[in-house]
Enzyme design. Structure first.
Site, PDB file in Angstrom:
ATOM      1  N   GLU A   1       6.341 -14.719   2.566  1.00  0.00           N
ATOM      2  CA  GLU A   1       5.659 -13.542   3.127  1.00  0.00           C
ATOM      3  C   GLU A   1       4.281 -13.380   2.476  1.00  0.00           C
ATOM      4  O   GLU A   1       4.167 -13.326   1.239  1.00  0.00           O
ATOM      5  CB  GLU A   1       6.507 -12.279   2.901  1.00  0.00           C
ATOM      6  CG  GLU A   1       5.815 -11.035   3.464  1.00  0.00           C
ATOM      7  CD  GLU A   1       6.756  -9.881   3.753  1.00  0.00           C
ATOM      8  OE1 GLU A   1       7.986 -10.019   3.549  1.00  0.00           O
ATOM      9  OE2 GLU A   1       6.254  -8.834   4.199  1.00  0.00           O
TER      10      GLU A   1
ATOM     11  N   ASP B   1      15.791  -5.391   5.681  1.00  0.00           N
ATOM     12  CA  ASP B   1      15.729  -4.033   5.119  1.00  0.00           C
ATOM     13  C   ASP B   1      14.459  -3.320   5.597  1.00  0.00           C
ATOM     14  O   ASP B   1      14.251  -2.141   5.303  1.00  0.00           O
ATOM     15  CB  ASP B   1      15.879  -4.027   3.591  1.00  0.00           C
ATOM     16  CG  ASP B   1      14.797  -4.803   2.870  1.00  0.00           C
ATOM     17  OD1 ASP B   1      13.926  -5.390   3.542  1.00  0.00           O
ATOM     18  OD2 ASP B   1      14.831  -4.829   1.611  1.00  0.00           O
ATOM     19  N   SER B   2      13.634  -4.025   6.401  1.00  0.00           N
ATOM     20  CA  SER B   2      12.542  -3.354   7.114  1.00  0.00           C
ATOM     21  C   SER B   2      13.093  -2.249   8.009  1.00  0.00           C
ATOM     22  O   SER B   2      12.336  -1.391   8.465  1.00  0.00           O
ATOM     23  CB  SER B   2      11.757  -4.373   7.953  1.00  0.00           C
ATOM     24  OG  SER B   2      12.626  -5.156   8.746  1.00  0.00           O
TER      25      SER B   2
ATOM     26  N   LYS C   1      19.945 -12.657   2.595  1.00  0.00           N
ATOM     27  CA  LYS C   1      18.584 -13.006   2.153  1.00  0.00           C
ATOM     28  C   LYS C   1      18.266 -12.185   0.902  1.00  0.00           C
ATOM     29  O   LYS C   1      18.582 -10.988   0.850  1.00  0.00           O
ATOM     30  CB  LYS C   1      17.561 -12.724   3.261  1.00  0.00           C
ATOM     31  CG  LYS C   1      16.115 -12.985   2.801  1.00  0.00           C
ATOM     32  CD  LYS C   1      15.140 -13.035   3.966  1.00  0.00           C
ATOM     33  CE  LYS C   1      14.711 -11.686   4.484  1.00  0.00           C
ATOM     34  NZ  LYS C   1      14.034 -10.809   3.471  1.00  0.00           N
TER      35      LYS C   1
ATOM     36  N   GLU D   1      15.226 -11.250  -1.998  1.00  0.00           N
ATOM     37  CA  GLU D   1      13.822 -11.274  -2.417  1.00  0.00           C
ATOM     38  C   GLU D   1      13.741 -11.620  -3.899  1.00  0.00           C
ATOM     39  O   GLU D   1      14.292 -10.881  -4.726  1.00  0.00           O
ATOM     40  CB  GLU D   1      13.172  -9.888  -2.210  1.00  0.00           C
ATOM     41  CG  GLU D   1      12.932  -9.551  -0.766  1.00  0.00           C
ATOM     42  CD  GLU D   1      12.151  -8.248  -0.584  1.00  0.00           C
ATOM     43  OE1 GLU D   1      11.523  -7.760  -1.548  1.00  0.00           O
ATOM     44  OE2 GLU D   1      12.196  -7.719   0.548  1.00  0.00           O
TER      45      GLU D   1
ATOM     46  N   ASP E   1      19.778  -8.664   4.775  1.00  0.00           N
ATOM     47  CA  ASP E   1      19.020  -8.515   3.533  1.00  0.00           C
ATOM     48  C   ASP E   1      19.872  -7.863   2.457  1.00  0.00           C
ATOM     49  O   ASP E   1      20.590  -6.888   2.715  1.00  0.00           O
ATOM     50  CB  ASP E   1      17.807  -7.606   3.784  1.00  0.00           C
ATOM     51  CG  ASP E   1      16.524  -8.393   3.934  1.00  0.00           C
ATOM     52  OD1 ASP E   1      16.441  -9.533   3.427  1.00  0.00           O
ATOM     53  OD2 ASP E   1      15.591  -7.866   4.562  1.00  0.00           O
TER      54      ASP E   1
END
Ligand code: KIV
Length: 255
Positions: free
Chosen positions: A183, A47-48, A114, A116, A86
């Site tokens: 991270e 999602d960057s 993925k 978070e 993401d």
């Protein structure tokens, strides 16, 4: 290069064999096609993309529609390398919503998702895993929380934070995630977590003792010159090459 994509479950075997993982982000078809032959263990549709492709200040505005759009493009270019997408901010508000969103990403071509977050998201992670969809965890600095956190800060420098990170990592490992991205984790804590888990850890800004590395492609190849995290060492200056080629074209065209 194998003609079939390795399953996400094979990441645990790589760790057992002492082999390290290398992975990068990809957001579009040509990049995925180029990266597909480079020996990466997976491509992350991160999602960057909200920052390096869509121009947002952070990842918090990225939507499921954005992720589906870019996952479809990357999946078309990645024949041999697993694609992991993401789950964007707000996509895991309940286990049922998380499962529905994970299914949509897989229908768009993702081989895994993925997520978070740690123990707070365990019910959502378990719901997705029970459906047969592999999950990659993401602990430490969580970019989707950057507004609440007031910036990108290193995690695990004090004992309560380090203990919580280890507890989250152990819970995700036990639940059966394929790997965990760490991270901006204080390097000694990232090393301790890596030594404790059966699944591989993939570090970004967390020292060099994780079981593998991940980077945003743009940081590696110098394609986003306006901001580069301190830990990323660019190995090319693609932004300068683009400007050089375009200026030459402008000169040739205008005379
Ligand atoms: O969104 C992303 O690109 C990521 C990586 C930086 C790990 O989550």
């Amino acid at each position: 290069m194998s003609s079939v994509k390795p399953p996400i479950s094979s990441f645990r075997e790589l760790k057992l064999d002492g082999r390290r993982l290398a992975t990068l982000t990809a957001y579009d078809y040509p990049t995925a096609r180029l990266l597909d032959g480079c020996g990466l263990d997976f491509l992350l549709v991160g999602d960057s993309l909200g920052m390096v492709v869509l121009g947002h200040p952070d990842t918090t505005q990225v939507t499921m529609a954005d992720m589906i759009h870019h996952t479809k493009a990357v999946a078309l270019g990645a024949k041999y390398t697993p694609v992991i997408s993401d789950m964007p901010a707000g996509s895991c508000v309940s286990p049922a919503t998380a499962l529905e969103n994970a299914r949509q990403l897989c229908s768009s071509g993702a081989d895994a998702v993925k997520i978070e977050g740690g123990c707070d998201l365990l019910p959502a992670i378990k719901a997705i895993l029970s459906d047969g969809i592999p999950v990659i965890g993401h602990l430490g600095m969580l970019p989707q929380q950057v507004v609440q956190e007031g910036g990108y800060h290193i995690k695990g420098r004090n004992a309560p934070e380090a203990d919580r990170l280890l507890a989250d990592a152990v819970a995700l490992d036990k639940a059966g995630v394929g790997a965990i991205v760490l991270e901006l984790v204080h390097p000694p804590i990232a090393e301790a977590i890596s030594a404790t888990l059966s699944c591989p850890t993939i570090g970004i800004g967390s020292g060099d003792r994780c079981d593998g590395n991940i980077l945003v492609l743009h940081d590696l190849i110098g394609l986003f010159p306006w901001f580069r995290p301190k830990f990323a060492k660019p190995r090319a200056d693609v932004a300068a090459e683009i400007c050089r080629a375009v200026r030459e074209f402008v000169e040739d065209s205008k005379g």
